[in-house]
Design a protein around this motif. Sequence first.
Motif, PDB file in Angstrom:
ATOM      1  N   ASP A   3      33.111  32.805  28.404  1.00 57.80           N
ATOM      2  CA  ASP A   3      33.156  33.399  29.742  1.00 57.80           C
ATOM      3  C   ASP A   3      32.145  34.540  29.829  1.00 57.80           C
ATOM      4  O   ASP A   3      31.801  35.148  28.818  1.00 57.80           O
ATOM      5  CB  ASP A   3      34.560  33.977  30.004  1.00 57.80           C
ATOM      6  N   GLN A 124      43.788  29.216  30.069  1.00 64.29           N
ATOM      7  CA  GLN A 124      43.039  30.457  29.865  1.00 64.29           C
ATOM      8  C   GLN A 124      42.050  30.760  30.994  1.00 64.29           C
ATOM      9  O   GLN A 124      41.524  31.860  31.073  1.00 64.29           O
ATOM     10  CB  GLN A 124      42.284  30.392  28.535  1.00 64.29           C
ATOM     11  N   LEU A 128      41.704  37.564  31.715  1.00 64.52           N
ATOM     12  CA  LEU A 128      40.871  38.627  31.150  1.00 64.52           C
ATOM     13  C   LEU A 128      41.006  38.552  29.632  1.00 64.52           C
ATOM     14  O   LEU A 128      42.098  38.641  29.093  1.00 64.52           O
ATOM     15  CB  LEU A 128      41.339  39.997  31.652  1.00 64.52           C
ATOM     16  N   ARG A 129      39.880  38.343  28.969  1.00 67.28           N
ATOM     17  CA  ARG A 129      39.898  38.269  27.503  1.00 67.28           C
ATOM     18  C   ARG A 129      39.422  39.591  26.934  1.00 67.28           C
ATOM     19  O   ARG A 129      38.314  40.028  27.225  1.00 67.28           O
ATOM     20  CB  ARG A 129      38.918  37.199  26.999  1.00 67.28           C
ATOM     21  N   SER A 147      35.512  37.326  31.306  1.00 69.72           N
ATOM     22  CA  SER A 147      36.337  36.555  32.233  1.00 69.72           C
ATOM     23  C   SER A 147      35.450  35.752  33.172  1.00 69.72           C
ATOM     24  O   SER A 147      34.331  36.157  33.486  1.00 69.72           O
ATOM     25  CB  SER A 147      37.240  37.463  33.059  1.00 69.72           C
ATOM     26  N   ASP A 149      36.589  35.219  36.140  1.00 75.15           N
ATOM     27  CA  ASP A 149      37.040  35.724  37.437  1.00 75.15           C
ATOM     28  C   ASP A 149      36.358  37.060  37.737  1.00 75.15           C
ATOM     29  O   ASP A 149      36.571  38.044  37.024  1.00 75.15           O
ATOM     30  CB  ASP A 149      38.564  35.900  37.402  1.00 75.15           C
ATOM     31  N   TRP A 152      37.932  40.828  37.686  1.00 78.77           N
ATOM     32  CA  TRP A 152      38.042  41.668  36.490  1.00 78.77           C
ATOM     33  C   TRP A 152      36.793  42.517  36.307  1.00 78.77           C
ATOM     34  O   TRP A 152      36.868  43.656  35.849  1.00 78.77           O
ATOM     35  CB  TRP A 152      38.286  40.810  35.248  1.00 78.77           C
TER      36      TRP A 152
END
Lengths: 166, 363
Positions: A3, A124, A128-129, A147, A149, A152
């Motif tokens: 990501d 997943q 947010l990783r 991420s 997305d 974030w």
Amino acid sequence: MADPLVGRFQFLSEDDTRRFAEALAPSLRAGDLILLSGGLGAGKSFFARALIQKRLRSSGLAEDVPSPTFTLVQTYDDGAAEIWHCDLYRLGDASEIAELGLDDAFETAICLVEWPDRLDEDVQAGALRLEFGTTGRPNERLVTARSSDPRWKRLLRDLQADLTHE
Amino acid sequence: MTAPLTILGLESSCDDTAAAVVRHAEGAAPGILSNVVWGQTDLHAAFGGVVPEIAARAHTEKLDYCIEQALAEAHLSLRDIDAIAVTAGPGLIGGVLAGVMCAKGLAAATGKPLIGVNHLAGHALTPRLTDGLSFPYLMLLVSGGHCQFLTVHAPDRFTRLGGTIDDSPGEAFDKIAKLLGLPQPGGPAVEVQAKSGDSGRFALPRPLLDRPGCDLSFSGLKTAVLRTRDDLVSEKGGMTKQDRADLCASFQTAVADVLAEKSRRALASLSAEPLTAFAVAGGVAANQTIRYALRDVADEANIRFIAPPLELCTDNAAMIAWAGIERFRLGLTDDLTLAARPRWPLDEASAPMLGHGKRGAKA
């Protein structure tokens, strides 16, 4: 493919890590998924505990936040949302995610998941990783945030600005 | 004299599934007629640690087997049982649910009373099963999933003096073993290594000793071991067997020191109470260095020290049957609305433990 990067943080002490967790806490809402990775002792649980306690405290609540390693899941309710603190380290296989009720929780609760590599890829998506890395210095941590997305990215940019101006 | 009570106990809240039959007549010593545990400790995943049985269905199958076995070993049938006691929490959701459903089924089918037992109460009341201890006494429960000091006043009344604010000691042993490439479960593996190690070689922290009270923390100790390992590896490109043994010994001594000092404080804070003993329970109490350190604290305080035999210290169903007997005698039974409670603090009145993330704000 990994990501996109949405933030990079350097914490020089546990206090720094706590401030970051506490700054992020109020922005979370039901359905948010945060995946916490990094080795043993990297600070994943420390971060999760600080975040959960901040949310509980903001609602005038206080509760223990024990390690979820043995029970796999510890749940909290701060009045605004349920919070699920999960440690999948001891999970036997991915089919057990449903047994734990996690697939429902991903939709309805704020979920903080340690050792998330046991989760399916599609679960997943949009999460947010946070990858916790250690350095040569005892309490210093480097955290990489990724991420797909863009929410974030905005959120962490504002948060980083707030933390530096403090 | 009243007729003896015979209770079937079921336990499936943790990694093990268990059933037991305990009989007790007032005025006599209780008898454990059977104590069956279907362990998980043989099933170790490649990544280290015990893989818990999460599926409720699998627990149900094992429970059926354990109950059959427990009744057979006791030479009894369900008709001979006076009541059914079951762990209703805290623990793994699937396991707790399976146990409660199973016990409800048995109670409904046989018309026998149902008794929901708190898993921690089971541990805390064990010294009364094994040693006939009178109330009140201090209990240190120290296991893979728990670490807390309790004053035990009655079968249904406990005061928590403090507990871990992060990891349990059992978990710390498992994670240290993992960090040092030792097999699981970590407790025995680290203890074996420590026997040939120098506990004074590495200066590891004694977390929370600088703060008053009986709360404990083990997460920072884990991080300190990790750092020491990494320093050794970067200094000389690896660790020798002696390095590892020394690190295990230093870690084990740090845990023992912390538990001993907090026990000392717990006993000091209760000096006004007529305590009958200082008792320990939980798998970590099987560690000899820790056990001796705790016994020394009891000796210093001139109080009796009790550590039940290992099979009754670790998770088992005899303790649940016994807690069931104690509750039954107080008239504390449940109906079929008994709910599984994955989170169930034994002492709901005491303030929760404050983690590092919480400073000052809690009233």
